[in-house]
Design an enzyme around this catalytic site. Sequence first.
Site, PDB file in Angstrom:
ATOM      1  CG  ASP A   1      -0.306   0.050   2.524  1.00 26.57           C
ATOM      2  OD1 ASP A   1       0.911   0.314   2.579  1.00 26.57           O
ATOM      3  OD2 ASP A   1      -0.990  -0.148   3.537  1.00 26.57           O
TER       4      ASP A   1
ATOM      5  CG  ASP B   1      -5.546  -5.467   1.990  1.00 28.78           C
ATOM      6  OD1 ASP B   1      -5.091  -5.044   3.065  1.00 28.78           O
ATOM      7  OD2 ASP B   1      -6.232  -4.754   1.224  1.00 28.78           O
TER       8      ASP B   1
ATOM      9  CB  CYS C   1      -9.409 -27.040   7.498  1.00 28.33           C
ATOM     10  SG  CYS C   1      -7.942 -25.996   7.333  1.00 28.33           S
TER      11      CYS C   1
ATOM     12  CB  CYS D   1      -4.287 -25.718   7.754  1.00 31.14           C
ATOM     13  SG  CYS D   1      -5.101 -25.697   9.374  1.00 31.14           S
TER      14      CYS D   1
ATOM     15  CB  CYS E   1      -7.268 -28.694  10.667  1.00 28.27           C
ATOM     16  SG  CYS E   1      -8.212 -27.181  10.983  1.00 28.27           S
TER      17      CYS E   1
ATOM     18  CG  HIS F   1      -7.883 -22.832  10.942  1.00 24.52           C
ATOM     19  ND1 HIS F   1      -8.327 -23.903  10.195  1.00 24.52           N
ATOM     20  CD2 HIS F   1      -8.982 -22.054  11.175  1.00 24.52           C
ATOM     21  CE1 HIS F   1      -9.631 -23.787   9.992  1.00 24.52           C
ATOM     22  NE2 HIS F   1     -10.051 -22.685  10.584  1.00 24.52           N
TER      23      HIS F   1
END
Length: 428
Positions: A99, A273, A311, A313, A316, A341
């Site tokens: 930004d 974002d 999930c 990830c 998890c 996660h």
Amino acid sequence: MSSSKIPPLTYKVVAECSVSKARAGLMTLRHSEVNTPVFMPVGTQGTLKGILPDQLIELNCQILLGNTYHLGLRPGIDTLKKAGGLHKFMGWPRAILTDSGGFQMVSLLQLAEIDEHGVNFRSPFDNSQCMLTPEHSIQIQNAIGADIMMQLDDVVKTTTTGPRVEEAMERTIRWVDRCIEAHARDDDQSLFPIVQGGLDVPLRQRCVSALMERQVRGFAVGGLSGGESKHDFWRMVDVCTGYLPRDKPRYLMGVGFAADLVVCVALGIDMFDCVFPTRTARFGCALVDSGQLNLKQPKYKLDMEPIDQDCHCSTCKRYTRSYLHHIATNESVSCSLLSIHNVAYQLRLMGSMRQAIQRDEFPQFVKEFMAKHFKTDPIPAWIREALAAVNIQLPADPEKKDQDLEKKTKSEKRQETENVPEEHIATS
């Protein structure tokens, strides 16, 4: 053909929803390809809190965001140049968007003075003075080496009314020309102008029209998700995407709630974002399709299930809700585990939308998502209105068939109060 002859950003629409304005695209940057729609985690100081670059790569994160204002203060231009740019400095091989520092005009307003020359900040770290001009913002971003850079814009709170809104919009247009003139690495980095205009439709239209006259490779929509009502929010997004060109990416700044992401993809946005996934992790909250699980609650003490059965990830795969309840907000590692996660959830949500668009099943995806997300609450009227504007009609809530959908529900009021600028303050 040498790499210097290939544009640093190319964008191709690969699929479009036959009902709404949703589209899937492929954006090719110097450091990586990015599939859109995409969510970009926020790494303000060149890092996401609690997540290593290798872990982000494992999650297949293709692009993240850094903050020009903060990186310009620490570590500063000299360090970034000596390191060879932020990619090398932080050990991140994929794409980066920065930004411009303009948002700090709102978030750090008590520390800033704004005029035509630029923004004069008082550092929150050591109280020193820092003049951020369009030229200096670009100089910092050139040193950072981000694949996509933002112009310095004049940002006002979305609830501002009167002549200050038009003044900020017109100044933003003037400043983009100064940014383009100062940009020294156009062969490697792409500069996006930012659409401003508050909640005024004619001002938004004028701004889009003026910015489209510039030779740029994409556009950002700014000045939203800052405390305005959700009804105003979606209408401004819809106005902007209705005028922006089809063949260039569209980035909506500072938006990260799951329902907002789904609605805004339907309205034609490609990039998002927000600090929300990592920030809410620090408070012991995990993101799921139904909203959030506050793992500090006693009901999770003996819950031996993962956060989300669907999930994949690392959190998890290895840890139970019970264990995460045990460490939530008490041990620093809980921030890392929940952040992994939550970022995985956001990226998986975007991937699911891309697949639905490519199969031309996006309206059905939206209906199924909203049914899960608002399983216990009525779907807010603003969501129904926004989706209806792009031809996605949600089924009526069974218990609400005979009630006025314009009436604000408890769920809707919560969504509006959550839509505050602090969600985009650069503290990932």
